[in-house]
Design an enzyme around this catalytic site. Structure first.
Site, PDB file in Angstrom:
ATOM      1  N   CYS A 132       0.827  -1.211   0.000  1.00 45.31           N
ATOM      2  CA  CYS A 132       0.000   0.000   0.000  1.00 45.31           C
ATOM      3  C   CYS A 132       0.861   1.261   0.000  1.00 45.31           C
ATOM      4  O   CYS A 132       1.570   1.542   0.974  1.00 45.31           O
ATOM      5  CB  CYS A 132      -0.915  -0.031   1.225  1.00 45.31           C
ATOM      6  SG  CYS A 132      -1.685   1.537   1.632  1.00 45.31           S
ATOM      7  N   CYS A 138       0.084   3.843   2.749  1.00 46.20           N
ATOM      8  CA  CYS A 138       0.569   3.352   4.055  1.00 46.20           C
ATOM      9  C   CYS A 138       2.013   3.766   4.287  1.00 46.20           C
ATOM     10  O   CYS A 138       2.398   4.122   5.407  1.00 46.20           O
ATOM     11  CB  CYS A 138       0.462   1.835   4.127  1.00 46.20           C
ATOM     12  SG  CYS A 138      -1.222   1.192   4.037  1.00 46.20           S
TER      13      CYS A 138
END
Length: 273
Positions: A34, A37
């Site tokens: 991600c 993230c």
């Protein structure tokens, strides 16, 4: 200073639920693949160094049961736990300032902010050497913190160490609207101080301008703004609108929500129009 830990199915109850009885816990549900993230991660890691909370990191691919139990549908997903209960958090990447506001609303205060406030009190009381020592100690603890670098640079400008201040400002990474604005303001302050230092006072306005510069260096912003406003009202053209520009610089130091900024910005508008 808080702590950052990896959490999984086996230790979640202990490290999150039980620990939240004594300390706020932010659970960062993330994934290695991600992109957002990876953007959020260094922001949270920096904040956990300043605030007394636990950052519990949960890899959803390794812990799908936890992700399902806490209804994680997209990452990053940050959940907040306090007193054993989950509270509203946020999904996605928030700006650092908004996460700080969220922590403040949760009753936390940055230890770094507390230390910087104490240094300001030392400066106001004239304890310059004590303030220098405390800044050195903080920089050792937070060597990459832009907020600290900016605060230290502002202090150094106030005691006339412009070259050292510029070194700190040059190390502040660009790209943050708040930090970029503060760095720009401090460089404007250094220009103003340099200009004032070169000025040979010949008129009352010259003397007022120098007085305002000295008051600003001492941190007496209210008195400085009062002097500068009187200059604007008397002669807008002095030194190519220098008094108004100096007021704008002080507004930048104080920031928009400060009572002095709100009051004197309104008065300046009336004086100009």
């Amino acid at each position: 200073m808080g702590r950052s830990i990896e959490v999984n199915q086996n230790n979640f109850a202990t490290e999150v639920i039980e620990r939240s009885q004594q300390q706020l816990v932010l659970v960062d549900f993330f994934a290695q693949w991600c992109g957002p993230c990876q953007v959020l991660k260094p922001i949270l890691e920096k904040l956990v160094e300043e605030y007394n909370f636990t950052l519990a990191k949960v890899d959803i691919d390794k812990n799908p049961e936890l992700a399902q139990a806490y209804r994680v549908e997209g990452v990053p997903d940050v959940k907040i736990f306090s007193q054993g209960q989950m509270q509203p958090g946020f999904v996605g990447v928030l700006p650092e300032a908004q996460i700080r506001e969220l922590l403040t609303q949760s009753g936390l205060k940055s230890t770094l902010d507390t230390e910087i406030e104490a240094i300001h009190l030392d400066r106001t009381a004239g304890n310059i050497e004590a303030a220098k020592r405390r800044f050195r100690e903080l920089i050792e603890l937070y060597p990459q913190n832009p907020k600290l670098a900016i605060a230290a640079a502002e202090f150094l400008i106030g005691i006339g160490s412009l070259e050292s201040a510029e070194k700190l400002l040059a190390a502040v990474p660009s790209g943050s609207r708040d930090y970029d604005a503060k760095v720009r303001t401090l460089r404007e302050l250094m220009q103003w101080q340099h200009q004032a230092a070169q000025l040979v006072p010949e008129t009352d306005l010259d003397r007022q301008y120098l007085q305002a510069a000295q008051l600003t260096l001492k941190g007496d912003y209210e008195s400085a703004l009062s002097v500068l406003l009187a200059m604007v009202e008397r002669d807008r053209k002095y030194q190519n609108d220098a008094a108004r520009k100096a007021m704008i610089t002080i507004f930048g130091l104080l920031e928009d929500d400060h009572p002095l900024t709100k009051s004197y910005r309104k008065q300046l508008t009336f004086a100009l129009y």
